[in-house]
Design a protein around this motif. Structure first.
Motif, PDB file in Angstrom:
ATOM      1  N   PHE A  50      25.926  13.190  87.883  1.00 22.39           N
ATOM      2  CA  PHE A  50      26.142  13.819  88.902  1.00 22.39           C
ATOM      3  C   PHE A  50      26.936  13.139  90.179  1.00 22.39           C
ATOM      4  O   PHE A  50      27.212  13.926  91.275  1.00 22.39           O
ATOM      5  N   GLU A  51      27.243  11.846  90.228  1.00 19.23           N
ATOM      6  CA  GLU A  51      27.690  11.234  91.346  1.00 19.23           C
ATOM      7  C   GLU A  51      29.246  11.190  91.332  1.00 19.23           C
ATOM      8  O   GLU A  51      29.764  10.583  92.207  1.00 19.23           O
ATOM      9  N   THR A  52      29.816  11.601  90.051  1.00 20.61           N
ATOM     10  CA  THR A  52      31.415  11.761  89.987  1.00 20.61           C
ATOM     11  C   THR A  52      31.582  12.968  90.578  1.00 20.61           C
ATOM     12  O   THR A  52      31.267  13.985  90.302  1.00 20.61           O
ATOM     13  N   PRO A  53      32.582  12.936  91.421  1.00 15.61           N
ATOM     14  CA  PRO A  53      33.011  14.041  92.159  1.00 15.61           C
ATOM     15  C   PRO A  53      34.018  14.943  91.133  1.00 15.61           C
ATOM     16  O   PRO A  53      35.122  15.106  90.956  1.00 15.61           O
ATOM     17  N   LEU A  54      33.399  15.994  90.470  1.00 15.34           N
ATOM     18  CA  LEU A  54      33.950  16.850  89.654  1.00 15.34           C
ATOM     19  C   LEU A  54      33.166  18.228  89.637  1.00 15.34           C
ATOM     20  O   LEU A  54      32.041  17.979  89.976  1.00 15.34           O
ATOM     21  N   ALA A  55      33.857  19.251  89.224  1.00 19.21           N
ATOM     22  CA  ALA A  55      33.063  20.728  89.030  1.00 19.21           C
ATOM     23  C   ALA A  55      32.117  20.327  87.980  1.00 19.21           C
ATOM     24  O   ALA A  55      32.104  20.138  86.864  1.00 19.21           O
ATOM     25  N   HIS A  56      30.726  20.558  88.126  1.00 19.69           N
ATOM     26  CA  HIS A  56      29.917  20.320  87.047  1.00 19.69           C
ATOM     27  C   HIS A  56      29.207  21.751  86.803  1.00 19.69           C
ATOM     28  O   HIS A  56      28.639  22.485  87.814  1.00 19.69           O
ATOM     29  N   PRO A  57      29.373  22.074  85.470  1.00 23.24           N
ATOM     30  CA  PRO A  57      28.650  23.191  85.034  1.00 23.24           C
ATOM     31  C   PRO A  57      27.201  23.234  85.196  1.00 23.24           C
ATOM     32  O   PRO A  57      26.687  22.183  85.290  1.00 23.24           O
ATOM     33  N   ASN A  58      26.486  24.621  85.198  1.00 17.48           N
ATOM     34  CA  ASN A  58      25.247  24.627  85.485  1.00 17.48           C
ATOM     35  C   ASN A  58      24.473  24.257  84.077  1.00 17.48           C
ATOM     36  O   ASN A  58      24.540  24.927  83.373  1.00 17.48           O
ATOM     37  N   PHE A  59      23.726  23.122  84.135  1.00 19.93           N
ATOM     38  CA  PHE A  59      23.096  22.592  82.922  1.00 19.93           C
ATOM     39  C   PHE A  59      21.546  22.500  83.511  1.00 19.93           C
ATOM     40  O   PHE A  59      21.140  21.266  83.887  1.00 19.93           O
TER      41      PHE A  59
END
Length: 122
Positions: free
Chosen positions: A88-97
């Motif tokens: 969560f702290e890494t700036p990347l696109a996070h799929p919804n989990f």
């Protein structure tokens, strides 16, 4: 309880080998800004691999309904929880989990997690 201990070991081993390996390039590129980790193809591959592993965790958490191996916090939740914070702290696109997100909030209820895990650093 040998079976429960084996499940803890299984998830700790998974975190240390498969999950950590998947995010290493992306983390070095996006957080550490390492000059040796700026290949766009390798970065995309790492992000996809990381997402695939987080999907595995999401399915596991969805099946347990709470923590990595069941309804109670265990030793497996310490390294996995730290990896979830890094996710969560890494700036990347996070799929919804959804199960991973709920787990992250559940861990945040623990004072020690807020101090050592979800403390604003990846």
């Amino acid at each position: 309880e040998a079976r429960a201990k084996a499940r803890v070991d299984q998830w700790i081993d998974w975190q240390a080998s498969d999950l950590n390996k998947s995010w290493s390039y992306a983390f070095m590129s996006l957080v550490r800004h390492s000059p040796g980790h700026q290949d766009s193809h390798a970065l995309a591959t790492s992000c996809d691999d990381w997402s695939r592993h987080m999907e595995i965790l999401d399915r596991q958490l969805d099946s347990t309904g709470a923590y990595v191996i069941g309804d109670k916090f265990s030793l497996a939740d310490i390294p996995i929880g730290l990896s979830v914070n890094r996710w969560f702290e890494t700036p990347l696109a996070h799929p919804n989990f959804p199960a991973v997100s709920d787990y992250y909030e559940r861990l945040n209820l623990r004072q020690s997690y807020r101090l050592y895990g979800r403390n604003g650093t990846p």
